[in-house]
Design an enzyme around this catalytic site. Structure first.
Site, PDB file in Angstrom:
ATOM      1  N   HIS A  19      -3.930 -15.102  25.444  1.00  0.00           N
ATOM      2  CA  HIS A  19      -5.202 -14.745  26.469  1.00  0.00           C
ATOM      3  C   HIS A  19      -3.941 -14.911  27.936  1.00  0.00           C
ATOM      4  O   HIS A  19      -4.492 -14.096  28.856  1.00  0.00           O
ATOM      5  CB  HIS A  19      -5.907 -16.297  26.223  1.00  0.00           C
ATOM      6  CG  HIS A  19      -7.001 -15.593  25.513  1.00  0.00           C
ATOM      7  ND1 HIS A  19      -7.243 -16.348  24.435  1.00  0.00           N
ATOM      8  CD2 HIS A  19      -7.727 -14.116  25.267  1.00  0.00           C
ATOM      9  CE1 HIS A  19      -8.804 -15.937  24.170  1.00  0.00           C
ATOM     10  NE2 HIS A  19      -8.682 -14.129  25.038  1.00  0.00           N
ATOM     11  N   CYS A  47      -6.489   1.723  22.581  1.00  0.00           N
ATOM     12  CA  CYS A  47      -7.585   0.632  23.781  1.00  0.00           C
ATOM     13  C   CYS A  47      -6.893  -0.674  23.417  1.00  0.00           C
ATOM     14  O   CYS A  47      -7.341  -1.784  24.663  1.00  0.00           O
ATOM     15  CB  CYS A  47      -8.914   1.285  23.254  1.00  0.00           C
ATOM     16  SG  CYS A  47      -9.641   0.343  21.757  1.00  0.00           S
TER      17      CYS A  47
END
Length: 557
Positions: free
Chosen positions: A187, A481
């Protein structure tokens, strides 16, 4: 004499600044007890502290957009997690522990259960410890976790960053990030890219950097230069002031078209994509209207939420991903809470096997939103592994009048069997984050595995090629993506492998477009062949950077 530390390059760009170290974590509270007569009052204190932390995180989520808002929402949900709360309360009532000691031990126990499960669920262990520290700080009155504020721009140094801290960084103040842990798809990496902050993770020797020393960080090359020369500092300062814009049409130097799209997680993020001149949306994450709820949102509410994104892209492509629940996004109305390994469990499209009505209502909502707006709506399902799953999803979409139905390719099985899957699916989109972790069997949060957790792995790129070749047999387009699409150096390689579109954080569009516009399609194909002949990810990345040295120097990438 300058020296160079190396790590995993995760967010491109060059920057220079003085090092400021992330404050030490909240100290472990001492062992302590409360009298039985005081237990309920102690439980009330614990509940109040937990509520205060959750409310602060929810308030931050309310002011954030896109991935940052999603991360903060998940962390806030962790603060309200009944498993953590009930265990902490039990330790107060049954064992007589102080509230701060009870929540510390309960959080450690929960984190220890999550860590062996593998990514992405193992990443929640970091969130649990972050929430633990915030609650303990609230109970004890010490400074809560957070990014330092020295009053000037700086390079942030940490072992790793909690997602909630990374999501609130100000790029004008934190000019670069250097960590000793984490991986290319952690993250920290994802949010740094979304914020446009140069970042290098898993840096060997990072914690030896001294507070206040000047460094030059190159997030594209994965280097941290200590005691840089005046010329190196000047070059980094020039790079910071390089401003590029995207003209709205991606293409190679010889005119080969490559759609450059944006990843969008909510209507606010759609505005950022429009402002960056994205050609459309390659990944519309629909989880934002499902997260933090105990029940499924009604169709009418979903329609309104989807229209908020579709309305921003009249006449342009918007690829809507159906609900990607499970693993790190458990939802009580579609997922179980007792899976031994949720990362390999019932997630994505697999939840439709037990709850087909949830998918059916979502497709109804997407169809109604599409009919009310003028966007060119495509729909895809996450976590497709077999031909039967692809066919079932396409049929379900057809029943709702959604003709452009495709699949996410995140599982190696789908890449290897793509020519059968694309006999039914109208298009494909490669989710490189999951494809990397499933191919390399590597937890993306572990610094020692950072070399494995990258889309530059030749094995992963072989699967990209396999996917594109299988789709080409049916004239089906394939896009990317995942986070790999935002890597401006990797972009021409992906195009050379057969990828037709790249979808990324809006901040990356101009850089990716700039690199592609300076490379011919034939050169892209040559670069793709080059990386597949290299033995590992580091060699593949280095080979391409050498081939594109002049372009990267010109663009300060």
């Amino acid at each position: 004499m300058s020296t160079t530390l190396t790590g995993a390059p995760v967010s491109p760009g060059r920057a220079t600044g003085v090092v400021v170290t992330m404050p030490a974590p909240v100290p472990e509270p001492p062992e302590g007890t409360v009298a039985p007569a005081e237990a309920e009052a102690a439980v009330d204190r614990l509940a109040a502290a937990t509520d205060a932390v959750r409310e602060r995180l929810e308030a931050l989520a309310g002011t954030a957009t896109g991935t940052a808002a999603e991360v903060l929402t998940v962390t806030a949900a962790m603060a309200a997690d009944p498993t953590l709360a009930s265990d902490a309360q039990r330790r107060v009532r049954d064992e007589g522990r102080t509230p701060e000691r009870a929540v510390w031990d309960a959080a450690n126990a929960l984190a220890a259960q999550l860590e062996p499960l593998g990514p992405p669920l193992s990443e929640r262990a970091r969130d649990v410890r972050d929430v633990r520290d915030r609650i303990v700080a609230e109970l004890t009155g010490v400074r809560p976790p957070g990014v330092p504020s020295p009053g000037h721009p700086f390079v942030l140094l940490a072992e790793d960053l909690a997602p909630a801290d990374t999501a609130t960084l100000d790029p004008a103040v934190v000019v670069a990030i250097v960590t000793s842990g984490g991986g290319p798809t952690s993250h920290t990496a994802i949010l740094a890219r979304a914020l446009g902050i140069p970042a290098v993770v898993a840096v060997t020797g990072a914690l030896e950097l001294a507070e206040g020393e000047r460094v030059v960080v190159d997030g594209g090359a994965g280097t941290v230069v200590r005691d840089p020369s005046d010329a190196e500092v000047a070059a980094a300062e020039r790079a910071v002031h390089v401003e590029r814009t995207f003209d709205g049409q991606g293409r190679t130097s010889d005119g080969h078209r490559v759609e450059l799209l944006a990843n969008v997680a909510d209507p606010a993020a759609a505005k950022a994509a429009v402002d960056a001149h994205a050609e459309g949306v390659g990944l519309f994450r629909t989880e934002f209207c499902f997260l933090g709820r105990d029940t499924e949102p009604p169709v009418a509410e979903q329609v309104e939420a989807y229209r908020g994104v579709l309305g921003a892209f009249a006449g342009k492509k918007v690829v809507v991903r159906t609900l990607d629940a499970g693993a790190d996004k458990p939802l009580p109305f579609v997922t179980a809470d007792d899976e031994p390994n949720p990362a390999l469990g019932v997630r994505g499209l697999r939840t439709a096997a037990g709850h087909p009505e949830v998918l059916d209502r979502q497709l109804q909502a997407i169809a109604e939103a599409a009919a009310a707006e003028e966007a060119d709506v495509w729909v895809m399902a996450p976590m497709v592994a077999t031909t039967a799953e692809a066919l079932g999803f396409v049929d379900a979409c057809e029943r709702h009048g959604l003709r452009r139905a495709g699949v996410m390719v995140e599982v190696p099985a789908a890449a290897l069997r793509s020519r059968w899957i694309f006999a039914h699916a109208r298009f494909g989109s490669i989710g490189t984050n999951d494809l990397v972790q499933y191919t390399m069997a590597a937890d993306r949060m572990l610094g020692p595995l950072a070399a494995l957790s990258t889309s530059w792995q030749p094995a992963v790129l072989e699967l990209v090629r396999s996917t594109c070749e299988g789709a080409a047999q049916h004239a089906r387009p394939v896009g990317v993506c995942g986070e790999a699409a935002a890597d401006a150096v990797l972009a021409p390689v992906l195009v050379g492998l057969g990828v037709k579109s790249l979808s990324m954080t809006p901040r990356a569009l101009a850089d990716v477009a700039a690199v592609l516009s300076r490379v011919s399609f034939a050169h892209c194909r040559a670069l793709a062949h080059l990386v597949l002949e290299e033995p590992d990810a580091d060699a593949a990345r280095a080979a391409v950077r050498r081939e594109l040295a002049d372009v990267l120097e010109e663009l300060a990438l």
